[in-house]
Design an enzyme around this catalytic site. Structure first.
Site, mmCIF file in Angstrom:
data_model
loop_
_atom_site.group_PDB
_atom_site.id
_atom_site.type_symbol
_atom_site.label_atom_id
_atom_site.label_comp_id
_atom_site.label_asym_id
_atom_site.label_seq_id
_atom_site.Cartn_x
_atom_site.Cartn_y
_atom_site.Cartn_z
ATOM 1 N N GLY A 13 0.810 -1.216 0.000
ATOM 2 C CA GLY A 13 0.000 0.000 0.000
ATOM 3 C C GLY A 13 0.840 1.262 0.000
ATOM 4 O O GLY A 13 0.597 2.194 -0.773
ATOM 5 N N VAL A 73 -5.141 -4.347 1.706
ATOM 6 C CA VAL A 73 -5.047 -4.994 3.015
ATOM 7 C C VAL A 73 -4.995 -6.509 2.846
ATOM 8 O O VAL A 73 -5.167 -7.036 1.757
ATOM 9 C CB VAL A 73 -6.235 -4.604 3.929
ATOM 10 C CG1 VAL A 73 -6.258 -3.105 4.168
ATOM 11 C CG2 VAL A 73 -7.557 -5.068 3.337
ATOM 12 N N ASN A 101 -4.399 -9.824 -2.661
ATOM 13 C CA ASN A 101 -4.478 -11.153 -3.280
ATOM 14 C C ASN A 101 -5.737 -11.868 -2.828
ATOM 15 O O ASN A 101 -5.682 -12.860 -2.118
ATOM 16 C CB ASN A 101 -3.257 -11.991 -2.881
ATOM 17 C CG ASN A 101 -2.055 -11.653 -3.723
ATOM 18 O OD1 ASN A 101 -2.186 -11.139 -4.830
ATOM 19 N ND2 ASN A 101 -0.874 -11.962 -3.207
ATOM 20 N N SER A 127 1.052 -7.411 -9.250
ATOM 21 C CA SER A 127 2.297 -8.151 -9.021
ATOM 22 C C SER A 127 3.505 -7.256 -9.223
ATOM 23 O O SER A 127 3.487 -6.344 -10.044
ATOM 24 C CB SER A 127 2.406 -9.346 -9.966
ATOM 25 O OG SER A 127 3.671 -9.956 -9.767
ATOM 26 N N LYS A 181 -4.307 -13.324 -11.333
ATOM 27 C CA LYS A 181 -3.223 -13.095 -10.355
ATOM 28 C C LYS A 181 -2.922 -14.381 -9.590
ATOM 29 O O LYS A 181 -1.768 -14.697 -9.297
ATOM 30 C CB LYS A 181 -3.608 -11.962 -9.388
ATOM 31 C CG LYS A 181 -2.586 -11.740 -8.262
ATOM 32 C CD LYS A 181 -1.256 -11.247 -8.784
ATOM 33 C CE LYS A 181 -0.039 -11.395 -7.932
ATOM 34 N NZ LYS A 181 -0.037 -11.159 -6.539
ATOM 35 N N HIS A 184 -0.903 -16.485 -11.815
ATOM 36 C CA HIS A 184 0.436 -15.885 -11.838
ATOM 37 C C HIS A 184 1.245 -16.409 -10.651
ATOM 38 O O HIS A 184 2.386 -16.837 -10.783
ATOM 39 C CB HIS A 184 0.293 -14.359 -11.789
ATOM 40 C CG HIS A 184 1.553 -13.618 -11.456
ATOM 41 N ND1 HIS A 184 2.094 -13.598 -10.181
ATOM 42 C CD2 HIS A 184 2.401 -12.887 -12.224
ATOM 43 C CE1 HIS A 184 3.203 -12.888 -10.183
ATOM 44 N NE2 HIS A 184 3.407 -12.436 -11.408
ATOM 45 N N ASN A 185 0.633 -16.396 -9.479
ATOM 46 C CA ASN A 185 1.357 -16.841 -8.282
ATOM 47 C C ASN A 185 1.631 -18.341 -8.319
ATOM 48 O O ASN A 185 2.675 -18.792 -7.847
ATOM 49 C CB ASN A 185 0.565 -16.483 -7.024
ATOM 50 C CG ASN A 185 0.670 -15.010 -6.692
ATOM 51 O OD1 ASN A 185 0.921 -14.198 -7.569
ATOM 52 N ND2 ASN A 185 0.463 -14.659 -5.449
ATOM 53 N N GLU A 188 4.542 -18.700 -10.391
ATOM 54 C CA GLU A 188 5.673 -18.157 -9.605
ATOM 55 C C GLU A 188 6.220 -19.219 -8.642
ATOM 56 O O GLU A 188 7.438 -19.445 -8.578
ATOM 57 C CB GLU A 188 5.156 -16.927 -8.847
ATOM 58 C CG GLU A 188 6.085 -16.293 -7.851
ATOM 59 C CD GLU A 188 5.342 -15.187 -7.080
ATOM 60 O OE1 GLU A 188 4.764 -14.280 -7.705
ATOM 61 O OE2 GLU A 188 5.333 -15.243 -5.833
ATOM 62 N N TYR A 189 5.335 -19.902 -7.924
ATOM 63 C CA TYR A 189 5.778 -20.962 -7.004
ATOM 64 C C TYR A 189 6.604 -21.997 -7.777
ATOM 65 O O TYR A 189 7.628 -22.480 -7.298
ATOM 66 C CB TYR A 189 4.570 -21.722 -6.427
ATOM 67 C CG TYR A 189 3.845 -21.133 -5.251
ATOM 68 C CD1 TYR A 189 3.599 -19.768 -5.133
ATOM 69 C CD2 TYR A 189 3.333 -21.966 -4.254
ATOM 70 C CE1 TYR A 189 2.879 -19.276 -4.057
ATOM 71 C CE2 TYR A 189 2.615 -21.473 -3.176
ATOM 72 C CZ TYR A 189 2.391 -20.123 -3.089
ATOM 73 O OH TYR A 189 1.666 -19.628 -2.025
HETATM 74 N N1 LIG Z 1 3.895 -8.238 -0.457
HETATM 75 C C1 LIG Z 1 3.786 -8.517 -1.740
HETATM 76 O O1 LIG Z 1 4.777 -8.748 -2.453
HETATM 77 C C2 LIG Z 1 2.430 -8.552 -2.385
HETATM 78 C C3 LIG Z 1 2.339 -8.583 -3.778
HETATM 79 C C4 LIG Z 1 1.098 -8.565 -4.373
HETATM 80 C C5 LIG Z 1 -0.052 -8.528 -3.614
HETATM 81 N N2 LIG Z 1 0.055 -8.528 -2.253
HETATM 82 C C6 LIG Z 1 -1.215 -8.486 -1.499
HETATM 83 O O2 LIG Z 1 -1.449 -7.126 -1.131
HETATM 84 C C7 LIG Z 1 -2.146 -7.077 0.123
HETATM 85 C C8 LIG Z 1 -1.316 -6.267 1.107
HETATM 86 O O3 LIG Z 1 -0.076 -6.918 1.217
HETATM 87 P P1 LIG Z 1 1.177 -6.295 1.990
HETATM 88 O O4 LIG Z 1 2.351 -7.109 1.617
HETATM 89 O O5 LIG Z 1 1.218 -4.820 1.798
HETATM 90 O O6 LIG Z 1 0.764 -6.652 3.496
HETATM 91 P P2 LIG Z 1 1.335 -6.096 4.878
HETATM 92 O O7 LIG Z 1 2.596 -5.347 4.691
HETATM 93 O O8 LIG Z 1 1.295 -7.245 5.820
HETATM 94 O O9 LIG Z 1 0.206 -5.061 5.298
HETATM 95 C C9 LIG Z 1 -1.084 -5.485 5.559
HETATM 96 C C10 LIG Z 1 -2.011 -4.296 5.572
HETATM 97 O O10 LIG Z 1 -3.318 -4.784 5.819
HETATM 98 C C11 LIG Z 1 -3.856 -4.075 6.936
HETATM 99 N N3 LIG Z 1 -4.786 -4.934 7.661
HETATM 100 C C12 LIG Z 1 -4.588 -6.212 8.074
HETATM 101 N N4 LIG Z 1 -5.683 -6.665 8.703
HETATM 102 C C13 LIG Z 1 -6.589 -5.647 8.672
HETATM 103 C C14 LIG Z 1 -7.911 -5.498 9.162
HETATM 104 N N5 LIG Z 1 -8.526 -6.507 9.776
HETATM 105 N N6 LIG Z 1 -8.550 -4.317 8.952
HETATM 106 C C15 LIG Z 1 -7.922 -3.308 8.316
HETATM 107 N N7 LIG Z 1 -6.669 -3.376 7.830
HETATM 108 C C16 LIG Z 1 -6.013 -4.549 8.007
HETATM 109 C C17 LIG Z 1 -2.662 -3.722 7.781
HETATM 110 O O11 LIG Z 1 -3.006 -2.674 8.655
HETATM 111 P P3 LIG Z 1 -2.186 -2.461 10.042
HETATM 112 O O12 LIG Z 1 -1.006 -1.622 9.679
HETATM 113 O O13 LIG Z 1 -3.143 -1.788 10.924
HETATM 114 O O14 LIG Z 1 -1.789 -3.829 10.547
HETATM 115 C C18 LIG Z 1 -1.689 -3.293 6.689
HETATM 116 O O15 LIG Z 1 -1.955 -2.010 6.222
HETATM 117 C C19 LIG Z 1 -2.344 -8.535 0.546
HETATM 118 O O16 LIG Z 1 -3.580 -9.004 0.090
HETATM 119 C C20 LIG Z 1 -1.230 -9.268 -0.199
HETATM 120 O O17 LIG Z 1 -1.514 -10.613 -0.392
HETATM 121 C C21 LIG Z 1 1.255 -8.520 -1.620
#
Ligand SMILES: NC(=O)c1ccc[n+]([C@@H]2O[C@H](COP(=O)([O-])OP(=O)(O)OC[C@H]3O[C@@H](n4cnc5c(N)ncnc54)[C@H](OP(=O)(O)O)[C@@H]3O)[C@@H](O)[C@H]2O)c1
Length: 466
Positions: A13, A73, A101, A127, A181, A184-185, A188-189
């Site tokens: 985010g 989130v 995701n 991604s 997506k 894609h993953n 990726e795995y």
């Molecule tokens: N990391 C990657 O490479 C990647 C790539 C593609 C897609 N994604 C997807 O993108 C999304 C975010 O991933 P991320 O890697 O940025 O995750 P992250 O760093 O773990 O951050 C999670 C976010 O979700 C929020 N959150 C969790 N539970 C919540 C709830 N119950 N209510 C409101 N907010 C909540 C957290 O808020 P708090 O700060 O308050 O905990 C935080 O802002 C996920 O669906 C993930 O699968 C990730």
């Protein structure tokens, strides 16, 4: 009034917000944990037009109508909860974009449920990890075309560019974006496990150092195997632990984690009735790795009588490269077959060549091979399994002996090569004219009177076998 809002300032985010801001859109941001929003504003935001908010009402009210809100989130319940929290403040035609995701069936459901409130919904596969989110990800939006059009301009601007074209396209209806997506993953795995298996053979079979393996990966990355995952793999091999100046990778516990998209890919393949054993093997590879304690115990009870192989280093490295190409091709073919089938079954209307095009940049599975795959798809747009094509078979046959050699080496050395072996057997299965399923049909008929068809006459048959 700001152009767009974003909720969820985690790894993805934050970076996506900076990307949107850098592209001259004004942005409202909100995060559940207020401290994180404050830190983000203080430490990361520079000249971008980004405004922090600490409650949903003022966040929504800060947005230009129709409001566009990206959720970044954790998938699952948090997405449903946020939709629930947002709804009282939204109006007809406002749009929620789920960039996480999410499981594609959840996205299908949410689009349907939100129709009653006249709130639009877009499932946006993203991604590229942290770097991609900041500098240009691959974007896979799915939902109504009219919904996509409301944010097309922003998405095209923030996406990665390859040959001056944005790695973003309208993928298809409903949960099509999240479906793609997920696949894609899954791929990726598989690519990750394939590279890891090659690494294992090089270190245990050829006794190469991490530096030498890094050199090999680097060379491969300059050739046909060029891909983002190969690039990061050579960089990982060169990376030294700052505590002891030895390869950091040697100190990382060999238990692979996962968040679910690979598992969903396998479940979906089974549900659709499309074979995707390599994609499943990739999940199994991670699961096996997880049982570290069992593996330690079992490694001591089984005597591994190693064959003295005296491997030819150059030939083995050559064969490893070919076998990885074989494996990667099979992984993409299984993924694309699933996408094409889902497109028909779920009426997603996905153009798989376009999907491959937007995977050419920004995303984790970007690879040189993709141009060749698009060429094959374009030869016969009706063919949903692009392995069913002369160019594909020629490509795979050209690498078959190398893959067989690698598989044999791995067995002689007691090294698992799950994805290599599975991909090879999948290929053998698809090129076998007369399979052994006749016996399985006979067995089914024997114990369950399930009947069978004959090769020499039409009709359905049953035999009293006893
Ligand atoms: N990391 C990657 O490479 C990647 C790539 C593609 C897609 N994604 C997807 O993108 C999304 C975010 O991933 P991320 O890697 O940025 O995750 P992250 O760093 O773990 O951050 C999670 C976010 O979700 C929020 N959150 C969790 N539970 C919540 C709830 N119950 N209510 C409101 N907010 C909540 C957290 O808020 P708090 O700060 O308050 O905990 C935080 O802002 C996920 O669906 C993930 O699968 C990730």
């Amino acid at each position: 009034m700001n152009d767009i809002g974003l909720i969820g300032l985690g790894v993805m985010g934050e970076n996506l917000a900076l990307n949107i801001g850098r592209n001259n859109y004004s942005l409202s941001v909100l995060n559940r944990t207020i401290e994180k929003t404050k830190m983000f504003m203080e430490q990361k935001v520079r000249d971008e037009n980004i405004m922090p908010f600490y409650d949903i009402k003022s966040f929504v009210e800060s947005l230009e109508r129709p409001r566009k809100i990206i959720l970044m989130v954790k998938s699952g319940e948090p997405v449903d909860n946020l939709i629930h929290e947002l709804l009282p403040y939204l109006e007809n035609g406002d749009l929620i974009i789920d960039g996480g995701n999410s499981y594609f069936k959840d996205t299908d459901r949410r689009i349907e449920e939100l129709k009653a409130s006249n709130v639009l919904y877009l499932g946006l596969g993203i991604s590229g990890g942290e770097y991609g989110a900041l500098n240009g990800p691959s974007l896979m939006p799915g939902g109504l075309l009219e919904t996509y059009k409301l944010v097309e301009d922003i998405l095209l601007n923030i996406a990665a560019k390859v040959d001056s074209k944005p790695c973003c396209t309208y993928v298809g209806d409903d949960g099509a974006g999240h479906f793609v997506k997920m696949i894609h993953n899954g791929i990726e795995y598989g690519i990750m496990l394939g590279i890891s298996e090659a690494y294992n053979i090089m270190r245990k079979g050829l006794m190469l150092s991490s530096k030498e393996i890094g050199d090999t990966f680097k060379k491969w990355n300059d050739g046909e195997l060029g891909s983002y995952l190969m690039e990061i793999s050579y960089k990982i091999m060169y990376h030294e632990d700052e505590n002891n100046n030895r390869p950091l990778v040697d100190f990382i516990l060999d238990k692979a984690e996962q968040k679910g998209t690979g598992k969903w890919t396998s479940i979906t393949a089974l549900e659709l009735g499309i074979p995707a054993p390599s994609l499943t093997a990739a999940v199994d590879g991670r699961l096996i790795s997880h049982f570290k304690e069992e593996r330690i115990k079992l490694s001591n009870v089984f005597e591994k009588k190693k064959v003295n192989l005296s491997l030819d280093k150059e030939k083995t490295i050559y064969d490893l490269e070919k076998s990885l190409l074989f494996n990667q091709f099979i992984l993409f073919s299984q993924g694309i077959w699933l996408i094409n089938e889902a497109s028909n079954v779920y009426n997603y209307n996905i153009d798989s060549a376009e999907v491959l095009r937007i995977w050419k940049g920004g995303c984790i599975i970007r690879a040189k091979m993709i141009n060749f795959l698009i060429e094959i798809i374009n030869e016969d747009r009706e063919n949903i399994n692009f392995l069913n094509n002369k160019k594909s078979v020629d490509f795979l046959l050209g690498k078959f002996n190398s893959t067989k050699h690698i598989s044999n080496i791995a067995k002689d050395l007691y090294i698992p090569a799950l994805i290599h072996n599975t991909s090879m057997d999948y290929f053998l299965g698809l090129i076998e004219e007369n399979s052994a399923a006749n016996l399985m049909q006979a067995q089914r008929d024997y114990f369950g009177a399930h009947t069978y068809e004959r090769v020499d006459s039409e009709g359905i048959f049953h035999t009293e076998w006893e």
